[in-house]
Scaffold this active site. Structure first.
Site, mmCIF file in Angstrom:
data_model
loop_
_atom_site.group_PDB
_atom_site.id
_atom_site.type_symbol
_atom_site.label_atom_id
_atom_site.label_comp_id
_atom_site.label_asym_id
_atom_site.label_seq_id
_atom_site.Cartn_x
_atom_site.Cartn_y
_atom_site.Cartn_z
ATOM 1 N N GLU A 97 0.833 -1.202 0.000
ATOM 2 C CA GLU A 97 0.000 0.000 0.000
ATOM 3 C C GLU A 97 0.868 1.252 0.000
ATOM 4 O OE1 GLU A 97 -2.654 1.406 -0.453
ATOM 5 O OE2 GLU A 97 -4.396 0.465 0.440
ATOM 6 N N ASP A 98 0.320 2.337 -0.531
ATOM 7 C CA ASP A 98 1.015 3.616 -0.463
ATOM 8 C C ASP A 98 0.899 4.222 0.930
ATOM 9 O OD1 ASP A 98 -1.712 3.968 -0.752
ATOM 10 O OD2 ASP A 98 -1.593 5.434 -2.364
ATOM 11 N N ASP A 101 -4.433 5.085 6.125
ATOM 12 C CA ASP A 101 -4.992 6.313 6.684
ATOM 13 C C ASP A 101 -6.038 5.922 7.742
ATOM 14 O OD1 ASP A 101 -5.687 9.012 6.909
ATOM 15 O OD2 ASP A 101 -6.965 9.004 5.141
ATOM 16 N N PHE A 150 -2.549 15.788 4.222
ATOM 17 C CA PHE A 150 -2.811 15.135 2.939
ATOM 18 C C PHE A 150 -1.556 15.247 2.066
ATOM 19 C CE2 PHE A 150 -4.390 14.531 -1.329
ATOM 20 C CZ PHE A 150 -5.197 13.423 -1.151
ATOM 21 N N ARG A 163 1.124 12.411 -9.148
ATOM 22 C CA ARG A 163 1.654 11.060 -8.926
ATOM 23 C C ARG A 163 3.122 10.960 -9.349
ATOM 24 N NH1 ARG A 163 -2.632 7.606 -7.669
ATOM 25 N NH2 ARG A 163 -4.573 8.000 -8.772
HETATM 26 P P1 5GP Z 1 -7.784 4.328 4.127
HETATM 27 O O1 5GP Z 1 -8.776 3.318 3.650
HETATM 28 O O2 5GP Z 1 -6.691 3.759 5.000
HETATM 29 O O3 5GP Z 1 -8.463 5.513 4.772
HETATM 30 O O4 5GP Z 1 -7.145 4.990 2.868
HETATM 31 C C1 5GP Z 1 -6.308 4.365 2.038
HETATM 32 C C2 5GP Z 1 -6.217 5.062 0.710
HETATM 33 O O5 5GP Z 1 -6.653 6.425 0.765
HETATM 34 C C3 5GP Z 1 -4.782 5.116 0.271
HETATM 35 O O6 5GP Z 1 -4.407 3.953 -0.407
HETATM 36 C C4 5GP Z 1 -4.767 6.359 -0.610
HETATM 37 O O7 5GP Z 1 -5.142 6.013 -1.912
HETATM 38 C C5 5GP Z 1 -5.820 7.262 0.004
HETATM 39 N N1 5GP Z 1 -5.187 8.261 0.899
HETATM 40 C C6 5GP Z 1 -5.224 8.301 2.236
HETATM 41 N N2 5GP Z 1 -4.515 9.344 2.717
HETATM 42 C C7 5GP Z 1 -3.995 9.968 1.643
HETATM 43 C C8 5GP Z 1 -3.136 11.115 1.486
HETATM 44 O O8 5GP Z 1 -2.680 11.788 2.413
HETATM 45 N N3 5GP Z 1 -2.822 11.435 0.187
HETATM 46 C C9 5GP Z 1 -3.285 10.760 -0.885
HETATM 47 N N4 5GP Z 1 -2.911 11.180 -2.082
HETATM 48 N N5 5GP Z 1 -4.080 9.666 -0.769
HETATM 49 C C10 5GP Z 1 -4.434 9.283 0.485
#
Ligand code: 5GP
Length: 174
Positions: A97-98, A101, A150, A163
């Protein structure tokens, strides 16, 4: 109103950490059938660097997931837009995963993958924002813990832009 990107993690800092993660994974998965599952689109750059930092046998597959719209808030709903190309039964899987969050995406993927009979499933994420956690998620291999901002770059987007930045930064409105 214009935007500027303030660097949070430089390309050099990222590269050094990715090398360490690769070595850590290679050590733990020595002589095993490792499958890296790249969660699209955000982790494509991280995964391409990470897989080259892992010495040994690695299979790579891709999973398309949509959890965000054009905005910056999670919907909590995870939709699979592209499934894996092969079964993962009996395999050692690492989900790449990137960023973790709220944790909702990874929690959903762990549940989904466990129904497919892999030998093991672990998580590798470049970034983690613990301040925003809504479900408990264990990140087995973690690049950096960051504050609740963010971020964009190194695969991460804001409305599909940024990206291609080689570093990770914060979008500032000026
Ligand atoms: P989660 O389900 O953990 O809330 O979110 C995961 C996904 O939300 C990540 O894989 C990403 O695509 C997006 N995301 C969450 N935080 C960020 C952020 O700070 N920047 C960006 N560009 N994407 C985010």
């Amino acid at each position: 109103m214009s935007e500027r990107i303030v660097t949070m993690l430089s390309a050099e800092q990222i590269a050094a950490r990715v090398r360490e993660l690769g070595a850590e994974i290679a050590k733990e998965y020595k002589d095993r059938n490792l499958v890296l599952v790249v969660v699209l689109k955000g982790s494509f750059i991280f995964a391409s660097d990470l897989c080259r930092a892992i010495e040994g046998n690695v299979r790579i597959d891709f999973l398309g997931v949509r959890s965000y719209g054009e905005g910056t808030e999670t919907s909590g709903v995870v939709q699979i837009t592209q499934d894996l190309s092969r079964p993962i039964a009996g395999e050692d899987v690492i989900i790449v995963e990137d960023i973790v969050d709220t944790g909702l995406t990874i929690a959903h993927l762990m549940d989904l993958f466990r129904t497919r009979g892999p030998r093991s499933v672990k998580v590798c994420s470049l970034l983690h924002k613990p301040a925003r956690a809504r479900v408990g998620v264990n990140v087995d291999f973690l690049g950096f813990t960051i504050e609740d901002k963010f971020v964009v770059g190194y695969g991460l987007d804001f409305a599909e832009r940024y990206r291609n930045l080689p570093f990770i930064g914060i979008v500032e409105r000026t």
